[in-house]
Design a protein around this motif. Sequence first.
Motif, PDB file in Angstrom:
ATOM      1  N   SER A 182       0.837  -1.199   0.000  1.00  0.00           N
ATOM      2  CA  SER A 182       0.000   0.000   0.000  1.00  0.00           C
ATOM      3  C   SER A 182       0.875   1.253   0.000  1.00  0.00           C
ATOM      4  CB  SER A 182      -0.921  -0.005   1.223  1.00  0.00           C
ATOM      5  OG  SER A 182      -0.151  -0.060   2.408  1.00  0.00           O
ATOM      6  N   ALA A 183       2.003   1.192   0.721  1.00  0.00           N
ATOM      7  CA  ALA A 183       2.903   2.352   0.750  1.00  0.00           C
ATOM      8  C   ALA A 183       3.527   2.556  -0.636  1.00  0.00           C
ATOM      9  CB  ALA A 183       4.001   2.138   1.788  1.00  0.00           C
ATOM     10  N   ILE A 184       3.883   1.443  -1.300  1.00  0.00           N
ATOM     11  CA  ILE A 184       4.446   1.555  -2.644  1.00  0.00           C
ATOM     12  C   ILE A 184       3.399   2.131  -3.590  1.00  0.00           C
ATOM     13  CG2 ILE A 184       5.416   0.263  -4.579  1.00  0.00           C
ATOM     14  CD1 ILE A 184       6.369  -1.814  -2.490  1.00  0.00           C
ATOM     15  N   GLY A 185       2.154   1.651  -3.454  1.00  0.00           N
ATOM     16  CA  GLY A 185       1.071   2.155  -4.295  1.00  0.00           C
ATOM     17  C   GLY A 185       0.879   3.646  -4.086  1.00  0.00           C
ATOM     18  N   ALA A 186       0.894   4.061  -2.810  1.00  0.00           N
ATOM     19  CA  ALA A 186       0.714   5.485  -2.513  1.00  0.00           C
ATOM     20  C   ALA A 186       1.856   6.289  -3.117  1.00  0.00           C
ATOM     21  CB  ALA A 186       0.666   5.694  -0.995  1.00  0.00           C
ATOM     22  N   ARG A 187       3.080   5.738  -3.052  1.00  0.00           N
ATOM     23  CA  ARG A 187       4.234   6.432  -3.601  1.00  0.00           C
ATOM     24  C   ARG A 187       4.103   6.565  -5.122  1.00  0.00           C
ATOM     25  NH1 ARG A 187       8.217  10.063  -3.064  1.00  0.00           N
ATOM     26  NH2 ARG A 187       8.876   9.243  -1.048  1.00  0.00           N
ATOM     27  N   ILE A 188       3.635   5.494  -5.759  1.00  0.00           N
ATOM     28  CA  ILE A 188       3.450   5.538  -7.215  1.00  0.00           C
ATOM     29  C   ILE A 188       2.429   6.611  -7.573  1.00  0.00           C
ATOM     30  CG2 ILE A 188       2.537   4.265  -9.213  1.00  0.00           C
ATOM     31  CD1 ILE A 188       3.715   1.724  -8.035  1.00  0.00           C
ATOM     32  N   ALA A 189       1.313   6.621  -6.828  1.00  0.00           N
ATOM     33  CA  ALA A 189       0.262   7.599  -7.123  1.00  0.00           C
ATOM     34  C   ALA A 189       0.780   9.016  -6.933  1.00  0.00           C
ATOM     35  CB  ALA A 189      -0.953   7.336  -6.233  1.00  0.00           C
ATOM     36  N   ALA A 190       1.637   9.210  -5.942  1.00  0.00           N
ATOM     37  CA  ALA A 190       2.111  10.563  -5.635  1.00  0.00           C
ATOM     38  C   ALA A 190       3.218  11.009  -6.585  1.00  0.00           C
ATOM     39  CB  ALA A 190       2.606  10.614  -4.188  1.00  0.00           C
ATOM     40  N   SER A 191       3.897  10.053  -7.242  1.00  0.00           N
ATOM     41  CA  SER A 191       5.058  10.439  -8.060  1.00  0.00           C
ATOM     42  C   SER A 191       4.855  10.132  -9.529  1.00  0.00           C
ATOM     43  CB  SER A 191       6.313   9.710  -7.580  1.00  0.00           C
ATOM     44  OG  SER A 191       6.236   9.378  -6.241  1.00  0.00           O
ATOM     45  N   LEU A 192       3.623  10.151  -9.976  1.00  0.00           N
ATOM     46  CA  LEU A 192       3.380   9.778 -11.376  1.00  0.00           C
ATOM     47  C   LEU A 192       4.197  10.600 -12.375  1.00  0.00           C
ATOM     48  CD1 LEU A 192      -0.391   8.836 -11.650  1.00  0.00           C
ATOM     49  CD2 LEU A 192       1.614   7.390 -11.965  1.00  0.00           C
ATOM     50  N   PRO A 193       4.285  11.915 -12.239  1.00  0.00           N
ATOM     51  CA  PRO A 193       5.069  12.679 -13.232  1.00  0.00           C
ATOM     52  C   PRO A 193       6.533  12.242 -13.275  1.00  0.00           C
ATOM     53  CG  PRO A 193       3.721  14.144 -11.894  1.00  0.00           C
ATOM     54  CD  PRO A 193       3.649  12.797 -11.249  1.00  0.00           C
ATOM     55  N   THR A 194       7.119  12.032 -12.085  1.00  0.00           N
ATOM     56  CA  THR A 194       8.526  11.596 -12.040  1.00  0.00           C
ATOM     57  C   THR A 194       8.677  10.222 -12.696  1.00  0.00           C
ATOM     58  OG1 THR A 194       8.591  12.678  -9.899  1.00  0.00           O
ATOM     59  CG2 THR A 194      10.483  11.310 -10.496  1.00  0.00           C
ATOM     60  N   LEU A 195       7.777   9.313 -12.314  1.00  0.00           N
ATOM     61  CA  LEU A 195       7.863   7.949 -12.859  1.00  0.00           C
ATOM     62  C   LEU A 195       7.706   7.973 -14.376  1.00  0.00           C
ATOM     63  CD1 LEU A 195       5.790   6.027 -10.188  1.00  0.00           C
ATOM     64  CD2 LEU A 195       8.237   5.831 -10.605  1.00  0.00           C
ATOM     65  N   TRP A 196       6.798   8.806 -14.852  1.00  0.00           N
ATOM     66  CA  TRP A 196       6.580   8.885 -16.294  1.00  0.00           C
ATOM     67  C   TRP A 196       7.830   9.403 -17.004  1.00  0.00           C
ATOM     68  CZ3 TRP A 196       4.527   7.261 -20.462  1.00  0.00           C
ATOM     69  CH2 TRP A 196       4.533   8.024 -21.625  1.00  0.00           C
ATOM     70  N   ALA A 197       8.434  10.467 -16.413  1.00  0.00           N
ATOM     71  CA  ALA A 197       9.650  11.025 -17.021  1.00  0.00           C
ATOM     72  C   ALA A 197      10.762   9.975 -17.059  1.00  0.00           C
ATOM     73  CB  ALA A 197      10.105  12.252 -16.237  1.00  0.00           C
ATOM     74  N   ASP A 198      10.901   9.218 -15.953  1.00  0.00           N
ATOM     75  CA  ASP A 198      11.928   8.169 -15.906  1.00  0.00           C
ATOM     76  C   ASP A 198      11.637   7.093 -16.943  1.00  0.00           C
ATOM     77  OD1 ASP A 198      13.059   9.543 -13.879  1.00  0.00           O
ATOM     78  OD2 ASP A 198      12.311   8.249 -12.271  1.00  0.00           O
ATOM     79  N   PHE A 199      10.351   6.714 -17.020  1.00  0.00           N
ATOM     80  CA  PHE A 199       9.948   5.672 -17.967  1.00  0.00           C
ATOM     81  C   PHE A 199      10.245   6.107 -19.400  1.00  0.00           C
ATOM     82  CE2 PHE A 199       6.580   4.010 -20.779  1.00  0.00           C
ATOM     83  CZ  PHE A 199       6.821   2.652 -20.654  1.00  0.00           C
ATOM     84  N   ARG A 200       9.938   7.390 -19.669  1.00  0.00           N
ATOM     85  CA  ARG A 200      10.162   7.872 -21.026  1.00  0.00           C
ATOM     86  C   ARG A 200      11.647   7.863 -21.349  1.00  0.00           C
ATOM     87  NH1 ARG A 200       8.063  13.673 -22.324  1.00  0.00           N
ATOM     88  NH2 ARG A 200      10.017  14.010 -21.237  1.00  0.00           N
TER      89      ARG A 200
END
Lengths: 397, 306
Positions: A182-200
Amino acid sequence: MSRPSWQALLALVAVVAAVALPLADGRSTIFLVDDGLAGFLVVWTVGLAAIFAVWPAGREASIEALFIGAHAGAAYIYLFLPRFAAAAPAWTFGQRPADGSGPVGFGTFLADTAGFWGLFLAVWLLAWLLVTRLSLLRAGGRLGSLLLRILVPALFGIWLLFLWEVVTRALGVPPVLLPPPSAIGARIAASLPTLWADFRQTFLKAVIAGFAIGSGAGFLFALLVDRIPFLKRGLLPIGNLVSALPIIGIAPIMVMWFGFDWPSKAAVVAIMTFFPMLVNTLAGLDAADRIQRDLMRTYAASHGQTLFKLRLPAALPFIFNGLKINTTLALIGAIVAEFFGTPIVGMGFRISTEVGRMSIDMVWAEIAVAALAGSVFYGVMALIERACTFWHPSFRT
Amino acid sequence: MTDEAAAPRGAGILRAIAQKRSTPPLAAAAAGGAVVPVERAPAPVPPAPVVIDVRNLSLTFMTNDGPVDALSGIDLSVHRGEFISLIGPSGCGKTTLLRVIADLEQPTAGSISVNGVTPEEARRNRGYGYVFQAAALYPWRNVARNVALPLEIMGIDKAERDRRVAENLAHVNLTGFERKFPWQLSGGMQQRVSIARALAVEPDLLLMDEPFGALDEIVRDRLNQQLLELWAKTGKTVIFVTHSLPEAVFLSTRIVVMTPRPGKVHDVITSDLPRERDLDIRETPEFLKIAARVRDGLRAGHSYED
């Protein structure tokens, strides 16, 4: 009459234990039956599901009861976790509690929370039975079987996450060691822009480009080696050598050659994916039967005709093997390569810096994104393979 | 999908042909329609042109255990319109001889001409159709596209390809199976597809290497019958490798008996059976007489092994 299900019997015993023993008996005491309507409902849904499931006959009815019982119990346990943390005895994962109260041993902790673990065990056994019986189910119709094919692994995955969540939170595992999902999920939800930039940066640029270049080069090189026997002798061992290069060693060199940005990562990926593709394609080009080749010879077919009408189609299963291996290799290569110099974006960069800052949930968030991207990449490749090699014995319908 | 599914259609055609045969004028017309002379018997009639001429041909394979004489001093002339069977025990070189004719193996001595040129030129001119022991269909192509394969390679346009595919699938009673894939067919049907594929090239010369070896007796009988009808209809020259004695006698105008180690021609038996035959002919004294002679030849080839 078939034998009764031992999971269901054990689940019954566990439910009785969950009712008789305290859910938590430390800082305060909570019994399941004290918990009003929620406790009452959980006891009966889980208990009845276990009773229904004892005899495997009447499977469909028991599947519905199992589904309701297992998930009602799981929901109760999940919602109860904060109160459990407040009420449970002071055992903080092997560390002396900060408030100076005497820590209890693990045995005492388990004994004082036996009701909770009993309920947890009962719910887990019901879920086990549910998945077992669902996977034995024969669905009628295409849609039904498709739903079932998705449902079984999905349920299995969700219950693994549930196990992870309950164990990490109830045992108070330090998040640095293993954060709850749940903590990982919350972190993903809170950092979507960062994760997207990294993914790209990592996936859409380095992985895709490197995969295309490496696999494409491996394929073309295989065609060349196949056409010119001298290359097979001379260049194949060199290709072998390239494949043995340690990625840790070449990544920094690629950074020097191609700069800090994604092209250097794509170069590492290209080097990693080249050889599997070369070897697989070469093996595939030899896959056609001798009799199938003789046939082409009796038609006086040219090298190109034999290649395109016989040897490449026959090589497809091997080529897709190489491509599938390369999907995972490419992701690993791109992430690891970012440990050796990168702009301040990218999955590997994020993992290496967030580990340094002890924000392990962000590392896990990146791992989750990488796992998802890798699975989808592999899955897409497998789907294309299915469409192209429908004739292969492993896919024939 | 099994052979049995196609059986009624095949039986219908057999019946039609049987009826045809019962009326002599029609049968004579059918035979006359073919390119071959009506007289097939050995004899005073001037022979048809030579299609294959093999002179003192030898082939030695170099193996790790030393040289192996696959063929030794073979002499054979095949005339247009003949149905020649090569029969003999395993290792007698019958398949090797066929492969030499097809330019799939190179002889080490002697000479051979096919259609008046070297085997390689004959192959480059697409001068023959070859049917292998296995169907060797390409599993990624459906039946129609498998039959069209040689035509694509020869650069024949789409309309003509479609015409020949339909025509030749009809020859082997497989109309309606165009869109099936090979693995959806029984072994007998697969082999019929491969025969249709060889026929689609429209070769005057058909080389067949134990094409029915892997099939059961009943399917084999039916395919033998169909093959004979096809041969009678088209007047092709056929060279047929087999190790089945009844098959060889039933099909052939001449039977070449070969013996192993080294591969040699032991005997050439000319069949005086009528050109039009059906399976019942296998019980006639004439048939048994020829079969006995072939069997003697086969025994002689085996004798020194005892």
